[in-house]
Design a protein around this motif. Structure first.
Motif, PDB file in Angstrom:
ATOM      1  N   UNK A 662       0.842  -1.193   0.000  1.00 25.68           N
ATOM      2  CA  UNK A 662       0.000   0.000   0.000  1.00 25.68           C
ATOM      3  C   UNK A 662       0.878   1.243   0.000  1.00 25.68           C
ATOM      4  N   UNK A 663       1.262   1.653  -1.163  1.00 22.65           N
ATOM      5  CA  UNK A 663       2.157   2.811  -1.250  1.00 22.65           C
ATOM      6  C   UNK A 663       1.556   3.898  -2.122  1.00 22.65           C
ATOM      7  N   UNK A 664       2.000   5.117  -1.843  1.00 24.73           N
ATOM      8  CA  UNK A 664       1.529   6.239  -2.654  1.00 24.73           C
ATOM      9  C   UNK A 664       2.188   6.135  -4.023  1.00 24.73           C
ATOM     10  N   UNK A 665       1.373   6.208  -5.033  1.00 22.20           N
ATOM     11  CA  UNK A 665       1.931   6.009  -6.378  1.00 22.20           C
ATOM     12  C   UNK A 665       2.695   7.249  -6.837  1.00 22.20           C
TER      13      UNK A 665
ATOM     14  N   UNK B 115      -6.663  13.031  -0.350  1.00 25.68           N
ATOM     15  CA  UNK B 115      -5.470  12.979  -1.212  1.00 25.68           C
ATOM     16  C   UNK B 115      -4.844  11.585  -1.183  1.00 25.68           C
ATOM     17  N   UNK B 116      -4.817  10.993   0.004  1.00 28.11           N
ATOM     18  CA  UNK B 116      -4.261   9.634   0.101  1.00 28.11           C
ATOM     19  C   UNK B 116      -5.097   8.645  -0.701  1.00 28.11           C
ATOM     20  N   UNK B 118      -6.866   9.309  -3.296  1.00 23.56           N
ATOM     21  CA  UNK B 118      -6.702   9.544  -4.743  1.00 23.56           C
ATOM     22  C   UNK B 118      -5.398   8.909  -5.242  1.00 23.56           C
ATOM     23  N   UNK B 119      -4.352   9.042  -4.441  1.00 24.69           N
ATOM     24  CA  UNK B 119      -3.042   8.602  -4.926  1.00 24.69           C
ATOM     25  C   UNK B 119      -2.576   7.274  -4.316  1.00 24.69           C
ATOM     26  N   UNK B 120      -3.431   6.585  -3.619  1.00 20.94           N
ATOM     27  CA  UNK B 120      -3.064   5.291  -3.040  1.00 20.94           C
ATOM     28  C   UNK B 120      -4.273   4.597  -2.464  1.00 20.94           C
ATOM     29  N   UNK B 121      -4.043   3.562  -1.708  1.00 22.12           N
ATOM     30  CA  UNK B 121      -5.152   2.804  -1.117  1.00 22.12           C
ATOM     31  C   UNK B 121      -4.926   2.656   0.378  1.00 22.12           C
TER      32      UNK B 121
END
Lengths: 701, 239
Positions: A662-665, B115-116, B118-121
């Motif tokens: 689970x990482x920020x892309x 924001x989290x 949108x850009x991750x899970x």
């Protein structure tokens, strides 16, 4: 008393009562609160809300920690991780979980700056094995005095001899050289050794073995010189007559000194090797140290973070999966049970399996604190060049044997007139091993299709052993699966299972794909195909046997009794699903007057743990390249069987857990900057101020 | 509820609420952008929650300093006393009002969560636990603020008192490292300071773990300070 005074007094009394009540209430409240805080701290209820349960230790580890608590001995887990914040946190969290679950385990986060503190703790645990080294060093202190004294006297005597004018120039030169050796070289070296010893003994903790190593080097250099001066034969050839005469007169002193040094050196050579040295050498940054009651283990970073290829290796490079729990639990297990359980790979007629086709399983077993060995009894391999060891490297109670079917004869061997490998040696050895309380994992294969079987072992060679445990191996059956294609249907000894009957061995592998497949295919048919292993209906009453693998309700899989070019299921002769493929059995016996439980596992597919089925493979999924283990159940079934046999059930299914996926892309820098300034640092706080200004303006109107 | 409603309304009509919101959003934005919202980092609010206490120990006293002090200074407290409401009602109303405002502050961090998402899970169980931890910590901080506000009519003194107390709870974990562990008594003080530290108890919430010992810590200290506030309010009757 006036009415006013009465009113004041009753008011004061009411106020007094009020405060008394309030104080009592406060005390009562404090007691209740204190009790509640104490109770919730001592009887904690704990819920891990993360979806993957990443902050929960596995049931197996919890059982292991229960054992630790029951034994009542303290363990310390020390993290020396300082690589990056994420790894440090991950390791700290893990160690925190261990100390939360077990009352006897404490977790600490230290750095290498605390090396002395850590070394002190390790030394305490190995005090017994370090003591002889300390004693040896203190013995040298006595010896060094007499050596110092000896060199003082000899230096003076040789100096006097060198001064005698009646001696020739050659003699005086020889004497001066020897005087130099005693007065300078030897004395200086001795002083250097004494300084080094003092430095080591002053350091806390003292690394005595460094002193003994240095003394050994010193003795290696000094001893030959002194010994040669005590050896008449040697010095007669080297020196002139007056010096020879002197050395003859001093022979007893030289001999005594030389003997003392020799005895001391022998004593040093006989010091047992130190385990603590290995432990200390392994300590470094990014390691976890597990300090048990009497020993310690160091877990390296590579055992905690197993490197894997990332989904797209070209872009992001390799990533690491966190396998801290498995590593730490194995280390604790190793300390709880300090003797490693021995596992012996046994086969008639094959080379070493643990370093060959089963090397990956071997690595897994070693990680789990097993000691893995190989053995092939003499006579098993007709082509053997070197004579095989007649005795197995380990047998009997506490040892697990992994027995493979003998290598089947092949056309080349037949053409060379070589008989098939004989299983007799293995059979006899296994019988003795079981009689001595040993545990066995036996692999079976389908054998009747081998055209050379008449020359080699026909059927299942270990039937006599497995029958005693109520296990029925039908080696004449080949387990096949029917595959339909456009060209028609084909039956192959190749199928996958992912549901298993309930058993401690299979419980954690439910839903893990597990492949059963033949070793290969020759012109004569399939070699080493899966076969039927079930529970004998006439099993002995004292035996508890259970099928642990079967084909379930998949009707496309069946047990074929007569393998032909186009096999088809025949309800009269063949076995319909569920076809049993593996059995775990146990029975109580008396070994050396003690009641013991003998365990055996028989699996009808010898390819189960081969490297080909265990190693990760590159696979393309959704346009990205992944390195995946396609049949994770294979290794787990193999390892879990060994764990169950060895009584290490606690360790079954300690698997890696991580939220690392689970990482920020990736975000484009421009987008990131806009979001930071536009929303986080600027927009949102400014909006609050603007809202305040608007409210203020409205209120002013 | 009337008091709580009045409290929230008055808070939103005062500039302090917006200053608090501004400071809170600025602080959380800095932490979020610097430590959490970084490509490749784990999609979790953990570090934001861990660091939030350093901002909240400063922000909450600003929010609570006027709750009772202002009533004392303006003399409205006497008017409230003559009304049929009890000290308990007054305390509860103030507390609910302040907590409501605090929850609104927490609600503002949904911007960060969005924001989290949108850009991750992000892990939703862990996220829930993070917010629960923040709410409980807020409850304790508000209780401390209420207590100091009830002690004085000077808002600055109330804010300073809260700041010092909350500062102790916030930094006691770090301060405990300065205590030499040479004697039993120092070891005991060290352990006590670790236990009293908010960070010790917030950490599990930020990981996604619920533990009754941490729940009881926040609820217990909130209860202590609320009870002490009640005693202070009651004692004013007898002056």
């Amino acid at each position: 008393m006036t009415q006013n005074e009465n009113q004041i007094e009753s008011g004061a009394s009411a106020r007094g009562m009020y405060w008394v009540n309030l104080s009592l209430l406060a005390v009562l409240g404090a007691v209740i609160l204190g009790f509640a805080l104490y109770m919730t701290n001592t009887h904690k209820l704990h819920a891990d809300l993360t979806s993957g349960g990443i902050y929960s230790l596995s049931g197996s580890t919890k059982k292991l920690l229960q054992q630790v608590d029951e034994k009542g001995q303290g363990y310390e887990l020390v993290s020396l991780f300082n690589s990056d914040a994420e790894k440090n946190t991950q390791v700290r969290d893990l160690l925190g979980e261990y100390s939360r679950v077990s009352k006897r385990i404490t977790g600490k986060d230290l750095s290498e700056a605390n090396r002395d503190e850590i070394l002190g703790k390790i030394f305490d645990r190995y005090a017994g094995e370090i003591k002889p080294y300390e004693n040896a060093v203190s013995e040298f202190e006595k010896l060094s005095k007499s050596l110092d004294n000896f060199s003082e006297i000899e230096g003076a005597n040789l100096g006097a001899l060198a001064q005698k004018e009646k001696n020739s120039a050659q003699t005086r030169k020889e004497c001066a050289e020897l005087q130099g050796f005693f007065n300078s070289s030897l004395k200086e070296e001795l002083a250097r050794q004494q300084r080094a010893i003092r430095k080591i003994s002053d350091s806390k903790p003292a690394e005595w073995w460094k002193a003994t190593a240095s003394l050994k080097t010193f003795l290696d250099e000094a001893l030959p010189d002194i010994t040669s001066l005590a050896d008449k034969g040697k010095y007669k050839e080297t020196f002139s007559a007056p010096l020879i005469a002197y050395l003859d007169s001093a022979a007893d002193r030289y001999k005594a000194m030389s003997d003392s040094l020799k005895t001391y050196k022998e004593h040093l050579d006989k010091l047992p090797p130190l385990k603590v040295q290995d432990v200390i050498d392994s300590i470094g940054s990014n390691t976890i140290i597990v300090l048990g009651p009497t020993a310690a283990k160091v877990i390296g970073s590579s055992d905690i973070y197993k490197v894997q290829r990332s989904p797209n290796p070209r872009e992001t490079g390799p990533t690491a999966s966190f396998e801290g729990e498995q590593a730490v639990s194995s280390a604790i297990l190793g300390l709880v049970r300090p003797d490693k359980v021995k596992v012996v790979f046994i086969s008639a007629g094959s080379g070493p399996l643990s370093s060959g086709a089963y090397s990956m399983i071997t690595d897994r077993l070693k990680d789990l604190n097993f000691e893995v060995m190989d053995w092939s009894p003499p006579g098993g391999n007709p082509g053997e060049r070197a004579p095989a060891d007649p005795n197995p490297p380990a047998e009997g109670k506490g040892v697990v044997w992994i027995v493979f079917p003998p290598e089947q004869s092949n056309p080349q061997m037949a053409a060379m007139g070589m008989p098939a490998p004989s299983p007799t040696g293995v059979i006899e050895a296994v019988k003795k091993h079981i009689a001595d309380g040993g545990q066995v994992l036996i692999f079976a294969e389908q054998t009747s299709t081998n055209p050379f079987a008449s020359e080699g072992p026909a059927g299942f060679p270990y039937e006599e052993i497995t029958r005693g445990f109520g296990v029925d191996v039908k080696a004449n059956f080949m387990v096949l699966k029917s595959y339909d294609s456009q060209e028609g249907s084909e039956a192959l000894p190749l199928f996958e299972l992912s549901r298993f009957p309930e058993h401690p061995i299979t419980k954690p592998i439910q839903s893990l794909p597990t492949r059963f497949v033949a070793v290969g295919r020759s012109q004569m048919g399939f070699v080493g195909a899966p076969t039927v292993v079930g529970v004998d209906p006439k099993k002995p009453a004292d035996v508890d046997a259970q099928v642990i693998v079967d084909t379930g309700n998949d009707r496309s899989i069946w047990g074929e009794s007569t393998v032909s070019a186009e096999p088809k299921f025949d309800p009269k002769e063949d076995l319909a699903s569920p076809v049993p493929l593996a059995v775990a059995a146990s029975k109580k016996v008396t070994v050396s007057g003690k009641q013991e439980e003998l365990r055996i596992v028989v699996i009808g597919s010898k390819t189960l743990g081969r490297n080909e089925l265990i190693q990760p493979q590159l696979q393309m999924r959704s346009g990205a390249l992944y390195q995946v283990v396609p049949y994770p159940g294979n290794a787990e079934l193999f390892v879990n069987s060994v764990l169950w046999l060895s009584g290490y059930e606690n360790m079954i299914a300690v698997s890696a857990k991580s939220n690392a996926a689970l990482r920020i892309r990736d975000i484009q820098p421009a987008v990131l900057t806009t979001l930071r300034w536009g929303v986080l640092w600027g927009g949102a706080p400014a909006a609050a101020l603007i809202a305040g200004a608007v409210v203020y303006a409205i209120r002013r109107r | 509820m009337t008091i709580a409603k009045r409290e929230v309304t008055s808070l939103f009509f005062s500039p302090i609420a917006y200053i608090v919101m501004f400071l809170f959003l600025l602080y959380m934005g800095l932490v979020f952008a610097g430590l959490v919202f970084v490509p490749g980092q784990l999609t979790e609010l953990r570090r934001l929650v861990d660091f939030s206490r350093f901002g909240l120990f400063f922000i909450v006293p600003l929010m609570t300093m006027s709750l009772f002090s202002d009533e004392y200074r303006s003399g409205r407290i006497e008017m409230l006393r003559t009304s049929p409401i009890t000290e308990f009602d007054l305390l509860l109303g103030k507390f609910i009002g302040a907590m409501f405002f605090f929850l609104i502050l927490l609600g503002l961090t949904l911007i960060h969560l969005t924001l989290l998402m949108i850009f991750g899970h992000p892990d939703y169980g862990q996220t829930f636990s993070c917010y629960l931890g923040l709410a409980l910590m807020g409850m304790m901080f508000v209780s401390v603020g209420l207590f100091y506000s009830s002690c004085t009519q000077n808002q600055i003194v109330a804010a300073l008192g809260s700041l010092l107390t909350l500062g102790f709870f916030t930094f006691s974990g770090g301060l405990s490292e300065l205590i030499p562990g040479s004697t039993k008594i120092f070891e005991w003080i060290h352990s006590a300071m670790i236990y009293l530290s908010v960070g010790t108890h917030l950490e599990d919430f930020s990981k996604g773990v619920l533990d009754t010992s941490h729940l009881s810590y926040f609820l217990g200290f909130s209860a202590i300070f609320l009870f002490m506030t009640y005693l202070v309010l009651e004692s004013r009757k007898w002056r």
